[in-house]
Motif scaffolding. Structure first.
Motif, short mmCIF file in Angstrom:
data_model
loop_
_atom_site.label_atom_id
_atom_site.label_comp_id
_atom_site.label_asym_id
_atom_site.label_seq_id
_atom_site.Cartn_x
_atom_site.Cartn_y
_atom_site.Cartn_z
N GLY A 171 0.82 -1.21 0.00
CA GLY A 171 0.00 0.00 0.00
C GLY A 171 0.85 1.26 0.00
N SER A 172 0.27 2.35 0.49
CA SER A 172 0.98 3.63 0.53
C SER A 172 2.31 3.47 1.27
CB SER A 172 0.12 4.67 1.24
OG SER A 172 -1.09 4.84 0.53
N ARG A 214 -0.17 -1.41 -4.97
CA ARG A 214 -1.61 -1.15 -5.17
C ARG A 214 -1.89 0.13 -5.95
NH1 ARG A 214 -3.15 -1.19 0.00
NH2 ARG A 214 -3.86 -3.33 -0.01
N HIS A 215 -1.14 1.18 -5.63
CA HIS A 215 -1.40 2.48 -6.27
C HIS A 215 -0.47 2.72 -7.46
CE1 HIS A 215 -4.03 3.64 -2.94
NE2 HIS A 215 -3.16 3.02 -2.18
N PRO A 229 -7.22 5.91 -4.49
CA PRO A 229 -7.91 4.68 -4.04
C PRO A 229 -9.14 4.34 -4.88
CG PRO A 229 -7.75 6.32 -2.26
CD PRO A 229 -6.95 6.84 -3.41
N SER A 261 -1.65 -2.06 4.28
CA SER A 261 -2.40 -0.81 4.12
C SER A 261 -2.08 0.18 5.23
CB SER A 261 -3.90 -1.12 4.13
OG SER A 261 -4.65 0.08 4.15
N ALA A 262 -1.93 1.44 4.84
CA ALA A 262 -1.82 2.52 5.83
C ALA A 262 -3.23 2.89 6.27
CB ALA A 262 -1.14 3.72 5.18
N PHE A 297 -10.04 13.03 3.37
CA PHE A 297 -10.24 12.32 4.64
C PHE A 297 -11.63 12.63 5.19
CE2 PHE A 297 -5.51 12.65 4.59
CZ PHE A 297 -5.23 11.29 4.63
N ASN A 309 -9.59 3.00 6.34
CA ASN A 309 -8.74 3.22 5.17
C ASN A 309 -9.61 3.47 3.94
OD1 ASN A 309 -9.51 0.75 4.00
ND2 ASN A 309 -7.44 -0.03 3.84
N MET A 310 -8.96 3.52 2.77
CA MET A 310 -9.71 3.76 1.53
C MET A 310 -9.49 2.62 0.53
SD MET A 310 -8.68 7.79 0.99
CE MET A 310 -8.60 8.94 2.38
N SER A 311 -8.88 1.51 0.97
CA SER A 311 -8.36 0.55 -0.01
C SER A 311 -8.78 -0.90 0.17
CB SER A 311 -6.82 0.56 0.02
OG SER A 311 -6.32 1.85 -0.17
N VAL A 334 0.04 11.60 8.10
CA VAL A 334 0.18 10.21 7.67
C VAL A 334 1.63 9.94 7.25
CG1 VAL A 334 -0.49 8.54 5.86
CG2 VAL A 334 -2.24 9.96 6.97
C1 LIG Z 1 -1.75 8.17 2.00
S1 LIG Z 1 -3.12 8.39 3.04
C2 LIG Z 1 -4.56 7.59 2.38
C3 LIG Z 1 -4.32 6.37 1.56
O1 LIG Z 1 -3.43 5.52 2.28
C4 LIG Z 1 -4.01 4.24 2.35
O2 LIG Z 1 -3.59 3.54 1.18
P1 LIG Z 1 -3.21 1.99 1.24
O3 LIG Z 1 -4.39 1.30 1.84
O4 LIG Z 1 -2.98 1.58 -0.16
O5 LIG Z 1 -1.98 1.89 2.10
C5 LIG Z 1 -5.49 4.52 2.39
O6 LIG Z 1 -6.28 3.38 2.12
C6 LIG Z 1 -5.62 5.59 1.38
O7 LIG Z 1 -5.69 5.07 0.09
#
Ligand SMILES: CSC[C@H]1O[C@H](OP(=O)(O)O)[C@H](O)[C@@H]1O
Ligand SMILES: Nc1ncnc2[nH]cnc12
Length: 308
Positions: free
Chosen positions: A17-18, A61-62, A70, A94-95, A181, A199-201, A240
């Protein structure tokens, strides 16, 4: 790209993830970028070898340059591409934000429940827009056996690392749409609903893994207290980022420590048994009205049920 034989299947996959765009101590084997019926994955997938030679798959993921927000992550292509490589057990890192005082930034968590606050803009099923209907069981959105298995090795890996990172389990994660957020009011509401993390993911990733019969767990790494705390600034991306790097280093340590054991457990143990074969009774029976082209498309992720 055709389906892999068992000999070259890569059983274990990791989605970073992030902040987590690569793993450590792996020998690069090859990079693959299959075009699936749902398009290309977020970035090419790295196949790399553990010191024993066991191969694992890693996907950012991103995207490698964090180019997908996300809501725009091509989750169906990601899961389909990993399944094609042979992945049957998948760890998503995931963050996440914390909705609880006793889950401070820096904590690692293995959630067991999800509250869906995405807004219907993310394609969330391989069956969407096809003439085949399926209703996957999702009462336990993460693989129960995998989560149970992970608890011990992750706790041990964190202790070995010696930075005092704690693992918490049995938590409920809210998945919001973003990219902004939450408001303070939403953050309070999620706490009242029983949410512990946000989270968003994690969606639709977890739903798609279930549909693809992949045993999936989320390793949630806490970066902030979201926006519910009185007399405290609401979460910002800058907040974050402060914790992201340390969490990513610990994530790499955890992955490096547990992946070999996870591979052996997936190969010889029963951690895959609840998800393997689970879609058989979730798919509506074959009918003359189902289009062959749709069945052909679904064969990519579920060859056992759509081979003719
Ligand atoms: C960078 S803050 C928000 C962003 O971080 C997390 O991403 P991930 O789950 O891929 O680590 C969160 O879900 C948001 O997409
Ligand atoms: N507070 C938060 N809300 C949503 N996603 C996050 N990812 C990291 N922190 C988050």
């Amino acid at each position: 790209m055709s389906s892999n034989t068992d000999e070259d299947a890569v059983l274990v996959g990791v989605i970073g993830g992030s902040g987590l765009y690569h793993l450590d101590n792996l020998t690069f084997v090859r990079s693959v970028n299959p075009e699936t019926p749902w398009g290309f994955p977020s970035s090419p997938i790295t196949i790399a070898a553990l010191p024993s030679g066991t191969q694992v798959a890693f996907l950012a993921r991103h995207g490698q340059g964090h180019t997908f927000s996300p809501s725009a992550v091509p989750a169906r292509a990601n899961i389909a591409a990993l399944k094609l490589l042979g992945v049957r057990v998948l760890l998503g890192f995931s963050a996440v934000g914390s909705l609880r005082e006793d889950i401070p930034p820096g904590t690692f968590a293995l959630p067991t429940q999800i509250i869906d606050r995405t807004k219907g803009v993310r394609p969330a099923s391989f069956f969407e827009d096809t003439t085949v209907v399926a209703h996957a069981a999702f009462g336990d959105p993460f693989s129960r056996r995998l989560v149970r298995w992970l608890e011990g090795p992750i706790t041990q890996a964190l202790a070995e690392e010696g930075r005092g990172v704690k693992l918490v389990t049995e938590k409920c994660i809210v998945c919001m749409e973003g990219p902004q957020f939450s408001t303070r009011a939403e953050s309070h509401m999620y706490r009242q609903w029983g949410g512990d993390l946000i989270n968003m993911s994690v969606l639709p990733e977890a739903k798609l893994a279930r549909e693809a019969e992949i045993s999936y767990a989320l390793i949630a790494t806490v970066t902030d207290y979201d926006s519910w705390r009185p007399n405290t600034d609401a979460v910002t991306a800058a907040e974050v980022f402060k914790t992201l790097r340390a969490n990513a280093e610990t994530s790499r340590h955890v992955a490096g420590t547990i992946l070999q054991e996870l591979y052996a457990a997936a190969l010889h143990g029963d951690i895959l048994s609840e998800e393997a074969g689970s879609m058989q009774s979730s798919i509506m029976p074959r009918s003359a009205q189902q289009k062959q082209a749709d069945r052909d498309k679904l064969r990519y992720v579920l060859p056992a049920y759509f081979s003719d």
